[in-house]
Design a protein around this motif. Structure first.
Motif, PDB file in Angstrom:
ATOM      1  N   GLU A 117       0.828  -1.197   0.000  1.00 56.18           N
ATOM      2  CA  GLU A 117       0.000   0.000   0.000  1.00 56.18           C
ATOM      3  C   GLU A 117       0.873   1.261   0.000  1.00 56.18           C
ATOM      4  N   ALA A 118       1.880   1.257   0.877  1.00 58.31           N
ATOM      5  CA  ALA A 118       2.751   2.433   0.979  1.00 58.31           C
ATOM      6  C   ALA A 118       3.503   2.652  -0.334  1.00 58.31           C
ATOM      7  N   ALA A 119       3.967   1.552  -0.928  1.00 56.88           N
ATOM      8  CA  ALA A 119       4.719   1.665  -2.177  1.00 56.88           C
ATOM      9  C   ALA A 119       3.853   2.283  -3.260  1.00 56.88           C
ATOM     10  N   SER A 120       2.566   1.935  -3.266  1.00 57.35           N
ATOM     11  CA  SER A 120       1.714   2.470  -4.317  1.00 57.35           C
ATOM     12  C   SER A 120       1.439   3.959  -4.077  1.00 57.35           C
ATOM     13  N   PHE A 121       1.363   4.386  -2.811  1.00 54.57           N
ATOM     14  CA  PHE A 121       1.157   5.817  -2.542  1.00 54.57           C
ATOM     15  C   PHE A 121       2.302   6.664  -3.078  1.00 54.57           C
ATOM     16  N   VAL A 122       3.536   6.183  -2.920  1.00 52.64           N
ATOM     17  CA  VAL A 122       4.669   6.988  -3.374  1.00 52.64           C
ATOM     18  C   VAL A 122       5.049   6.667  -4.816  1.00 52.64           C
ATOM     19  N   GLY A 123       4.290   5.751  -5.431  1.00 51.62           N
ATOM     20  CA  GLY A 123       4.525   5.460  -6.839  1.00 51.62           C
ATOM     21  C   GLY A 123       5.778   4.648  -7.113  1.00 51.62           C
ATOM     22  N   LEU A 124       6.038   3.656  -6.252  1.00 52.47           N
ATOM     23  CA  LEU A 124       7.172   2.763  -6.513  1.00 52.47           C
ATOM     24  C   LEU A 124       6.682   1.557  -7.297  1.00 52.47           C
ATOM     25  N   PRO A 125       7.222   1.311  -8.485  1.00 54.80           N
ATOM     26  CA  PRO A 125       6.783   0.163  -9.264  1.00 54.80           C
ATOM     27  C   PRO A 125       7.194  -1.163  -8.606  1.00 54.80           C
ATOM     28  N   GLN A 126       6.370  -2.183  -8.823  1.00 53.21           N
ATOM     29  CA  GLN A 126       6.601  -3.497  -8.201  1.00 53.21           C
ATOM     30  C   GLN A 126       7.986  -4.076  -8.499  1.00 53.21           C
ATOM     31  N   ASN A 127       8.469  -3.812  -9.726  1.00 50.88           N
ATOM     32  CA  ASN A 127       9.736  -4.463 -10.095  1.00 50.88           C
ATOM     33  C   ASN A 127      10.927  -3.927  -9.308  1.00 50.88           C
ATOM     34  N   LEU A 128      10.732  -2.816  -8.573  1.00 46.09           N
ATOM     35  CA  LEU A 128      11.846  -2.303  -7.767  1.00 46.09           C
ATOM     36  C   LEU A 128      11.888  -2.952  -6.390  1.00 46.09           C
ATOM     37  N   MET A 129      10.767  -3.602  -5.996  1.00 49.76           N
ATOM     38  CA  MET A 129      10.631  -4.016  -4.606  1.00 49.76           C
ATOM     39  C   MET A 129      11.698  -5.004  -4.142  1.00 49.76           C
ATOM     40  N   ASP A 130      12.234  -5.803  -5.065  1.00 44.28           N
ATOM     41  CA  ASP A 130      13.229  -6.792  -4.644  1.00 44.28           C
ATOM     42  C   ASP A 130      14.661  -6.326  -4.898  1.00 44.28           C
ATOM     43  N   GLN A 131      14.801  -5.086  -5.389  1.00 44.25           N
ATOM     44  CA  GLN A 131      16.151  -4.582  -5.622  1.00 44.25           C
ATOM     45  C   GLN A 131      16.753  -4.038  -4.334  1.00 44.25           C
ATOM     46  N   SER A 132      18.069  -3.846  -4.376  1.00 45.20           N
ATOM     47  CA  SER A 132      18.718  -3.225  -3.230  1.00 45.20           C
ATOM     48  C   SER A 132      18.419  -1.729  -3.265  1.00 45.20           C
ATOM     49  N   PRO A 133      18.049  -1.159  -2.133  1.00 45.70           N
ATOM     50  CA  PRO A 133      17.746   0.285  -2.150  1.00 45.70           C
ATOM     51  C   PRO A 133      18.961   1.120  -2.570  1.00 45.70           C
ATOM     52  N   PHE A 134      20.159   0.544  -2.392  1.00 46.84           N
ATOM     53  CA  PHE A 134      21.364   1.311  -2.711  1.00 46.84           C
ATOM     54  C   PHE A 134      21.572   1.464  -4.216  1.00 46.84           C
ATOM     55  N   ASP A 135      20.851   0.637  -5.022  1.00 47.63           N
ATOM     56  CA  ASP A 135      21.007   0.717  -6.472  1.00 47.63           C
ATOM     57  C   ASP A 135      20.026   1.688  -7.123  1.00 47.63           C
ATOM     58  N   LEU A 136      19.131   2.273  -6.327  1.00 49.30           N
ATOM     59  CA  LEU A 136      18.108   3.129  -6.921  1.00 49.30           C
ATOM     60  C   LEU A 136      18.628   4.544  -7.152  1.00 49.30           C
ATOM     61  N   SER A 137      17.865   5.306  -7.935  1.00 47.30           N
ATOM     62  CA  SER A 137      18.205   6.716  -8.132  1.00 47.30           C
ATOM     63  C   SER A 137      17.827   7.494  -6.879  1.00 47.30           C
ATOM     64  N   GLY A 138      18.334   8.710  -6.772  1.00 45.55           N
ATOM     65  CA  GLY A 138      18.080   9.533  -5.587  1.00 45.55           C
ATOM     66  C   GLY A 138      16.602   9.705  -5.298  1.00 45.55           C
ATOM     67  N   GLY A 139      15.836  10.002  -6.350  1.00 51.51           N
ATOM     68  CA  GLY A 139      14.406  10.229  -6.176  1.00 51.51           C
ATOM     69  C   GLY A 139      13.688   8.967  -5.726  1.00 51.51           C
ATOM     70  N   GLN A 140      14.094   7.835  -6.280  1.00 50.43           N
ATOM     71  CA  GLN A 140      13.461   6.565  -5.888  1.00 50.43           C
ATOM     72  C   GLN A 140      13.767   6.223  -4.436  1.00 50.43           C
ATOM     73  N   LYS A 141      15.035   6.455  -4.033  1.00 47.13           N
ATOM     74  CA  LYS A 141      15.405   6.183  -2.644  1.00 47.13           C
ATOM     75  C   LYS A 141      14.531   6.997  -1.698  1.00 47.13           C
ATOM     76  N   ARG A 142      14.340   8.258  -2.073  1.00 50.25           N
ATOM     77  CA  ARG A 142      13.522   9.138  -1.246  1.00 50.25           C
ATOM     78  C   ARG A 142      12.131   8.539  -1.058  1.00 50.25           C
ATOM     79  N   ARG A 143      11.576   8.019  -2.160  1.00 55.07           N
ATOM     80  CA  ARG A 143      10.227   7.451  -2.077  1.00 55.07           C
ATOM     81  C   ARG A 143      10.197   6.222  -1.179  1.00 55.07           C
ATOM     82  N   VAL A 144      11.247   5.401  -1.257  1.00 59.75           N
ATOM     83  CA  VAL A 144      11.313   4.218  -0.390  1.00 59.75           C
ATOM     84  C   VAL A 144      11.281   4.661   1.070  1.00 59.75           C
TER      85      VAL A 144
END
Lengths: 312, 278, 290
Positions: A149-176
Motif C-alpha cells: 500500500e505504501a509503495a503504491s502511494f509513493v509510486g514505486l513500481p513493483q519491479n523495484l521491490m526486490d532490488q537493493s535500495p542502494f542501487d536506486l536513483s536519488g528520487g526513488q530512494k527518497r520514495r522508499v
C-alpha cells in the motif's frame, strides 16, 4: 466529550493563547519551549513558548528559515525530543504522560526526516519499507499488505521491490524512505523537507503522492518546506515560523493574503504572489490573493476579459 | 550534539598557548622523560612544583584540568594499591602485618611516587598538547617533526593529510550518527532496552547507513580534492608557516634546566643516600 | 576560438556487468570566455557527467568518444600529460552539490588555501590569494572559523573561495544550490553572478531551478543525453511543451504570461523574471485602459 473537556482544562491551566485554534485538534503544542545544549556556551533557544493547533485531517505546511525552530518542532511532535517546558498533546493526551511508552507515540506520529534516503539499510526495498511495521510487531501478512500500500502511494513500481535500495536513483530512494514511514500507518505523518534536492518532476511526484495519501487515508499530514510555491499549491493550512516563534498560522488563503509580512521576515513568497504585489503598486488589484498559476490565470483572464475560446 | 567540540583544546591567551606546536611536542616528551628520571623525594618535590607552575602559567582552569585526571583515576588508584602490597623490604620492619599482607614504609612512598609521576605526566602532556594546542596545529607539528622520515619513504604527508581529513569529518559524522539514530527511532528502533546481543543488533540499521554515507562522502571528497589539483605532497606549499620565536628557545632552555635539575638532585641523592627523605 | 569546444561527445559507463549505459549522446557545444551559461535538465539527463568530463573527474573513460577542447587542452586525448591535467583543473574550477563533502581543512582559511597550496603557490602570494578570495565571497570574517559550524550557504561560499584562490577562467557549479535553503541559494547565486559580471569568469551553472536559468545569458537544456534547446532564456522558455517533456517547469510568472497569450492576450516579452512579467502585464493593462 470528556477528552475535549480535559483538553480545555489543560489549555486553561497553561493560560496559553493558541494560535490557529481548533475545537478538536489532532496535535496541540501548549507553551512549548525547547533549549539546545542547555548550560553550555552553545545554549540556544530553538522554540520560545509556542502554542499551536494542528487541525485534524488537514495537510499543514510549516515554513520558516533554517534555524527558525521548524525542524525542532517536528521532532517534538513524535517525541524524538522532549520539550524543555510545555506540553505536546496528541488527541488531547500529553505524549509524555508515560515516558516509557514514547515508542508507541512514534508509531502514531510518523516522522520522515530530511534526506531520509540516507537511513536505508536493508537488502531489498520491501524489507526496508517493512522495518517500521516489523518493529510494531505486526503479522507477516499485514506487513506485506502495508508495504504494498505504501509503495503504491509513493509510486514505486513493483519491479523495484526486490532490488537493493542502494542501487536506486536519488528520487526513488527518497520514495522508499517515505513509504517506510507510511507503512506504519501513522495517524499523523510528518515530513521534513520531503522534496529537498529533487528536480521539478521528482518534487511534483512526491508532493502529489503525499497529498493523495492525505486525501485517501484522512490522516493528518504536516510538511516542513522552504518551497513556498509547493506549499501554496499543496497545503490546506500554513504555519509560518520566525525567530523560534509562530509568526502566523491559518488557512493558506489567510496566510498568502499577508504576503508582505512573509517578505518582511525574508521568506520567499511564490513568484505569482510577488507579481501580484508588484502589480498592486501599479494600481492593478485582484479580489483575492494569488499564489498558484491556476488561480492567477483565471484572475488575469477575468481582468482582461479573455474568453474561454482563446484556447489553452 | 550541537555543541560538539573535538579534542579538549581550551582557547586562552597564555605563554604556553603561544609556543610553537613543535616545541610543545618536544617539551611534552622531555617532561615525560623527566618524570621517569625522578628517583628520590626531592626530585618528586621538584616535579610537583613544576606541574603546579605549568598549571598556573597555562591559564587552564583547575576544574578543566581535573577532568582529564578524573578519567585516569581508576588506573592511578589501582597501580598505587598494587605497589603498596607488592613492595617488600627484607631488612625493614613492616608498618602493618596481617596474615600474608605486609605493608612497608617504602611501599607507601613508592605508591605515592607513582601517583605523583602519573599525575605529572597527565598534567604535563595535557597542558603542552591537548589543552593549549589545537588538533590541527598538533598535526602540523607532527608532520614537521617527522619530515626527515619522508626521506626513508615513510608517508608523512599522507599521514598528516589523513589526520586533517579525520579531524574535519569527525564532527560531521557524529552529527550524522545522531540523525540516523533519530530516523531509525522514528521507525521504532529501540537502542536502549533488551539484552546486549539485541542491542548490538539494533545498531545494524545505524551502522550500515553510516558506512554507506562515509563511503559516499569519501568518494565526493576525493573528486573535489582532485578538482583542486591535489596530487600528493610533492611541490606543495603551506599557508600556515611554523616559525620558532625567541620564547620557544627560552621555553626549551627552561625545560632543559628542569631536566638538569632533576638529574642533579638524583646524583646528590645517590651520594647522600636520599630516598624518601633526607 | 571558444574557451570550451565540445564536438560530438558521447559517454557511457558500465556497471559491474551488462551493457554500457549511455549517458551522453553526441553533444556539440562551444562556450566562449565570459559567458554565463545555465545547463538545465532533470536528474539523470547527463548534465553532471558533462560537467565532470570538462574537468576530467569521471571514473572511467572507456566509453568516452568525441572531443573536448578546454583552452586548447584536448581532454580525451591519449597523450594527455599530468601537467595538462593540472593546467586543465587550474583553468576550470568546480563547485559541487554537497557543501560538506568538498571542504578539506578544519579551518576556513586553510581550506581556501588547499588549491593554491597544491599548485605550489609560494608566500606571500599564497596569503594574498586566500585573503582576496575570502573577501570576494564575503567570508573574511569567518577566516578562522571551523567549517562545520557554518550554514550551508556559508560553506558553499567557502568552497567557492577555495576555487577562486586557484584563479580559474571557468567555474562550473554542479547543482551547488540544490541542498541549500532559500537564503543559502541566494548567497550562492549572487556570488556566482558577481564572479561572472565583475571578475569576468566564465560561469557554467548546472541546475534544475528555472528561476536561476532566467538570469543567465544562455540556457542549454539537456534531455536524455542530448542538447534539446540552446539559446537565451527567452528563446528557451518559449518552448514550454519541450521543457515539460524534459521534466522541467517554467517559472510561475513566465508560465502565466504564456498561458494568457494562449488565451488571446497580446503581451510583449521578455517574460523571464517576475519583474519583466509585471512590466509586460502593466503595459497591456494600461493599453486597454487607453
Amino acid at each position: 466529550m470528556s477528552k475535549k473537556k480535559k483538553l480545555m482544562a489543560e489549555t486553561e491551566l497553561a493560560s496559553a493563547e493558541i494560535i490557529h485554534p481548533a475545537e478538536d485538534p489532532k496535535l496541540r503544542l501548549l507553551n512549548v519551549s525547547y533549549i539546545y545544549s542547555k548550560g553550555t556556551p552553545f545554549e540556544m533557544k530553538a522554540l520560545d513558548s509556542v502554542s499551536l493547533d494542528i487541525h485534524r485531517g488537514k495537510l499543514t505546511g510549516i515554513i520558516g528559515h533554517t534555524g527558525s525552530g521548524k525542524s525542532t518542532m517536528v521532532q517534538l511532535f513524535n517525541g524524538l525530543t522532549t520539550p524543555t517546558s510545555g506540553k505536546v498533546l496528541l488527541d488531547g493526551e500529553d505524549i509524555w504522560a508515560k515516558p516509557k511508552e514514547i515508542g508507541k507515540i512514534r508509531f502514531r506520529v510518523g516522522l520522515v526526516m530530511q534526506y531520509p534516503e540516507y537511513q536505508l539499510f536493508e537488502e531489498t526495498v520491501s524489507a526496508d519499507i517493512a522495518f517500521g511495521p516489523k518493529n510494531m510487531g505486526l503479522s507477516g501478512e499485514e506487513i506485506i499488505e502495508r508495504v504494498n500500500e505504501a509503495a503504491s502511494f509513493v509510486g514505486l513500481p513493483q519491479n523495484l521491490m526486490d532490488q537493493s535500495p542502494f542501487d536506486l536513483s536519488g528520487g526513488q530512494k527518497r520514495r522508499v524512505a517515505i513509504a517506510g514511514i507510511m507503512a506504519m500507518r501513522p495517524e499523523v505523518l510528518v515530513l521534513d523537507e520531503p522534496a529537498a534536492g529533487l528536480d521539478p518532476q521528482g518534487r511534483r511526484a512526491i508532493f502529489s503522492g503525499i497529498k493523495r495519501y492525505n486525501r485517501e487515508t484522512g490522516c493528518t499530514v504536516i510538511i516542513v518546506s522552504h518551497s513556498m510555491e509547493d506549499m501554496a499549491e499543496f497545503c490546506d493550512d500554513v504555519v509560518v515560523m520566525a525567530h523560534s516563534k509562530v509568526l502566523m498560522a491559518g488557512s493558506r488563503d489567510e496566510i498568502f493574503s499577508h504576503a508582505e509580512k512573509l517578505e518582511e521576515v525574508g521568506l520567499d513568497i511564490p513568484q505569482i504572489t510577488r507579481l501580484a504585489l508588484m502589480l498592486e503598486k501599479e494600481g492593478i488589484t485582484f479580489p483575492e490573493s494569488l499564489y498558484t498559476v491556476g488561480y492567477a490565470t483565471e484572475a488575469f483572464a477575468a481582468l482582461f476579459d479573455l474568453g474561454e475560446g482563446g484556447g489553452v | 550534539m550541537k555543541g560538539f567540540a573535538l579534542g579538549q583544546y581550551y582557547p586562552a591567551d597564555s605563554v604556553i598557548h603561544r609556543l610553537d606546536p613543535r616545541m610543545k611536542v618536544i617539551a611534552a616528551i622531555l617532561y615525560i622523560v623527566a618524570s621517569f628520571l625522578c628517583k628520590n623525594f626531592f626530585a618528586f618535590v621538584l616535579l610537583v612544583v613544576s606541574a603546579l607552575f605549568l598549571t598556573l602559567v597555562s591559564k587552564i582552569p583547575l576544574k578543566i584540568l581535573l577532568r582529564s585526571i578524573r578519567a585516569l583515576i581508576f588506573i592511578m588508584i589501582f597501580t598505587a594499591v598494587i605497589n603498596i602490597f607488592w613492595f617488600t623490604e627484607p631488612d625493614a620492619e613492616p608498618l602493618l602485618a596481617w596474615k600474608f599482607i605486609k605493608i612497608y614504609r617504602g611501599g607507601l612512598f613508592n605508591a605515592l611516587f607513582i601517583l605523583v609521576r602519573i599525575l605529572a605526566m597527565v598534567i604535563g602532556t595535557s597542558i603542552f598538547l591537548t589543552y593549549t594546542t589545537s588538533p590541527i596545529a598538533l598535526t602540523d607539528a607532527i608532520e614537521h617533526l617527522l619530515r626527515p622520515l619522508a626521506k626513508i619513504k615513510v608517508p608523512v604527508h599522507e599521514f598528516a593529510m589523513m589526520m586533517t581529513i579525520a579531524l574535519r569529518f569527525i564532527p560531521t559524522i557524529v552529527e550524522e550518527t545522531d540523525k540516523i539514530m533519530s530516523a531509525q527511532k522514528a521507525r521504532g528502533a529501540d537502542f536502549t532496552t533488551g539484552s546486549l546481543m539485541s542491542r548490538a543488533k539494533a545498531l545494524i540499521p545505524v551502522i550500515i547507513p553510516l558506512f554507506a554515507s562515509a563511503f559516499r562522502r569519501a568518494g565526493e571528497l576525493a573528486t573535489a580534492m582532485e578538482c583542486r589539483c591535489y596530487h600528493g605532497g610533492e611541490g606543495r606549499t603551506k599557508l600556515r608557516i611554523l616559525r620558532y620565536h625567541v620564547r620557544d628557545f627560552v621555553a626549551l632552555f627552561v625545560i632543559f634546566l628542569f631536566v638538569g635539575g632533576i638529574i642533579a638532585i638524583n646524583i646528590f641523592g645517590a651520594k647522600y643516600g636520599w630516598v624518601y627523605t633526607m | 576560438m571558444p574557451l570550451i569546444d565540445i564536438k560530438n561527445l558521447s559517454y557511457a559507463y558500465r556497471e559491474e556487468e551488462g551493457e554500457p549505459i549511455s549517458v551522453l549522446k553526441g553533444i556539440d557545444l562551444s562556450i566562449n570566455e565570459g559567458e554565463y551559461v545555465v545547463i538545465l535538465g532533470h536528474n539523470g539527463s547527463g548534465k553532471s557527467t558533462l560537467a565532470k568530463l570538462m574537468n576530467m573527474v569521471v571514473d572511467d573513460y572507456e566509453f568516452a568518444q568525441g572531443q573536448i577542447l578546454v583552452d586548447g587542452i584536448d581532454v580525451l586525448s591519449e597523450e594527455i600529460t599530468d601537467d595538462d591535467v593540472l593546467n586543465l583543473r587550474k583553468t576550470v574550477g568546480m563547485v559541487f552539490q554537497n557543501p560538506d563533502n568538498q571542504l578539506v581543512a578544519t579551518i576556513v582559511e586553510e581550506d581556501v588555501a588547499f588549491g593554491p597550496e597544491n599548485l605550489g603557490i609560494p608566500h606571500p602570494e599564497l596569503r594574498e590569494r586566500v585573503d582576496r578570495a575570502l573577501e570576494t565571497v564575503g567570508m573574511s570574517r569567518y577566516a578562522h572559523h571551523e567549517p562545520h559550524r557554518l550554514s550551508g550557504g556559508q560553506k558553499q561560499r567557502v568552497a567557492i573561495a577555495g576555487i577562486i584562490a586557484m584563479m580559474p577562467r571557468v567555474m562550473i557549479f554542479d547543482e551547488s544550490t540544490a541542498m541549500l535553503d532559500p537564503i543559502g541559494r541566494r548567497e550562492v547565486i549572487e556570488t556566482l553572478e558577481m564572479l561572472n559580471r565583475e571578475k569576468g569568469i566564465t560561469v557554467i551553472s548546472i541546475t534544475h531551478y528555472m528561476d536561476e536559468a532566467a538570469r543567465a545569458d544562455r540556457v542549454i537544456v539537456l534531455d536524455d543525453g542530448k542538447i534539446l534547446l540552446d539559446g537565451t532564456p527567452a528563446e528557451v522558455f518559449a518552448h514550454k511543451e519541450k521543457l515539460r517533456a524534459a521534466g522541467l517547469e517554467l517559472p510561475q510568472c513566465t508560465a502565466l504570461c504564456y498561458e494568457l497569450m494562449a488565451k488571446g492576450l497580446k503581451l510583449e516579452g521578455p517574460f523571464n523574471t517576475p519583474e519583466q512579467c509585471a512590466e509586460a502585464l502593466t503595459r497591456a493593462y494600461r493599453r486597454r485602459e487607453g
